[in-house]
Design an enzyme around this catalytic site. Structure first.
Site, PDB file in Angstrom:
ATOM      1  N   CYS A  36       4.427   1.058   6.257  1.00 17.58           N
ATOM      2  CA  CYS A  36       4.892   1.364   7.623  1.00 17.58           C
ATOM      3  C   CYS A  36       6.104   0.563   8.056  1.00 17.58           C
ATOM      4  O   CYS A  36       6.693   0.847   9.098  1.00 17.58           O
ATOM      5  CB  CYS A  36       3.763   1.117   8.623  1.00 17.58           C
ATOM      6  SG  CYS A  36       3.314  -0.630   8.711  1.00 17.58           S
ATOM      7  N   ASP A  38       6.137  -2.528   9.081  1.00 20.92           N
ATOM      8  CA  ASP A  38       5.821  -3.600  10.034  1.00 20.92           C
ATOM      9  C   ASP A  38       5.814  -4.962   9.343  1.00 20.92           C
ATOM     10  O   ASP A  38       5.669  -5.046   8.116  1.00 20.92           O
ATOM     11  CB  ASP A  38       4.466  -3.334  10.703  1.00 20.92           C
ATOM     12  CG  ASP A  38       4.554  -2.144  11.648  1.00 20.92           C
ATOM     13  OD1 ASP A  38       5.663  -1.870  12.126  1.00 20.92           O
ATOM     14  OD2 ASP A  38       3.517  -1.503  11.884  1.00 20.92           O
ATOM     15  N   CYS A  63       0.846  -3.081  14.238  1.00 20.30           N
ATOM     16  CA  CYS A  63       0.050  -2.281  15.168  1.00 20.30           C
ATOM     17  C   CYS A  63      -1.217  -3.035  15.590  1.00 20.30           C
ATOM     18  O   CYS A  63      -1.453  -4.161  15.167  1.00 20.30           O
ATOM     19  CB  CYS A  63      -0.338  -0.978  14.480  1.00 20.30           C
ATOM     20  SG  CYS A  63      -1.446  -1.309  13.101  1.00 20.30           S
ATOM     21  N   CYS A 107      -2.892  -1.957   7.148  1.00 19.07           N
ATOM     22  CA  CYS A 107      -2.560  -2.957   8.177  1.00 19.07           C
ATOM     23  C   CYS A 107      -3.340  -4.239   7.912  1.00 19.07           C
ATOM     24  O   CYS A 107      -2.842  -5.355   8.117  1.00 19.07           O
ATOM     25  CB  CYS A 107      -2.899  -2.430   9.557  1.00 19.07           C
ATOM     26  SG  CYS A 107      -2.402  -0.719   9.820  1.00 19.07           S
TER      27      CYS A 107
HETATM   28 FE1  FES Z   1       2.085  -0.957  10.427  1.00 17.71          FE
HETATM   29 FE2  FES Z   1      -0.436  -1.065  11.126  1.00 17.71          FE
HETATM   30  S1  FES Z   1       0.819   0.683  11.111  1.00 17.71           S
HETATM   31  S2  FES Z   1       0.769  -2.649  10.355  1.00 17.71           S
END
Ligand code: FES
Length: 211
Positions: A36, A38, A63, A107
């Site tokens: 993702c 992140d 998230c 995540c």
């Molecule tokens: Fe990226 Fe959860 S969607 S860490």
């Protein structure tokens, strides 16, 4: 779509534990999720004699599932030795939260991978790596992938900012497709050095600007 989050996960998301920065951290790591994009950063203070984690803090640009997992693992490892902390899996962290929806498992993996990288950083800095294998060029590239190109928001290997990496007799030379006076040159160089300096068989790091 509303995801089926449990009470404990929501509690950790709304009121995460151990959020922040440890300025004089003994080790730190930043990891990004390939799934993702992140990012999580984790800081450790470790007792040098007992190798117990005295303090741990995190920052997450992830998230709700990621924030909750990072929060719960900081609680789980505080006071534990680094060996005990290494045994914590993303599954255990997810179970601790009462489960995660399947599409959110990555995540939890991101949070646990960041913990493992921070522990590895501690072990490297303190000469605790037992099985010392010579570092390969690809491993160096993997470390450098943790450095972001601030304009593109992707890592400097993927964006082509890194032209080449040469590793010979303990000397690493990183060739960057940048001008030396580029506004991000100093920051990028500093972050590359930060990523590589704890690797046991790297003695010198040279950054060269090719434009
Ligand atoms: Fe990226 Fe959860 S969607 S860490």
């Amino acid at each position: 779509m509303t995801l089926p989050y449990g009470k404990k996960l929501l509690e950790h998301f709304k009121h995460p534990h151990n959020v922040g920065v440890i300025k004089d951290a003994d080790a730190k790591a930043t990891e990004g999720s390939p799934a993702c994009g992140d990012i999580v950063t984790l800081y450790l203070k470790v007792d040098e004699k007992t190798h117990k984690i005295k303090d741990i803090k995190f920052e997450s640009y992830g998230c709700a599932s990621n924030i909750a997992t990072a929060s719960v693992i900081t609680d789980l490892v505080k006071g534990k030795t680094i060996e005990e902390a290494k045994a914590i899996t993303w599954k255990k962290a997810a179970d601790e939260l009462g489960g995660l929806p399947p599409i959110k498992m990555h995540c939890s993996v991101l949070a646990v991978d960041t913990l493992r990288s921070a522990i590895l950083n501690y072990e490297e800095i303190h000469g605790l790596i037992k099985d010392k294998k010579p570092t390969s060029r690809n491993e160096i590239l993997d470390r450098i992938k943790h450095v972001m190109n601030p304009i593109r928001g992707e890592d400097i290997v993927k964006t082509g900012t890194v032209q080449d990496v040469i590793f010979e007799k303990g000397n690493v030379t990183v060739l960057l497709n940048l001008e030396e006076d580029n506004q991000f040159a100093a920051n990028i160089s500093e972050e590359i050095i930060e990523q590589l300096q704890s690797i046991w068989d790297i003695k010198k790091i040279n950054i060269k600007f090719t434009i």
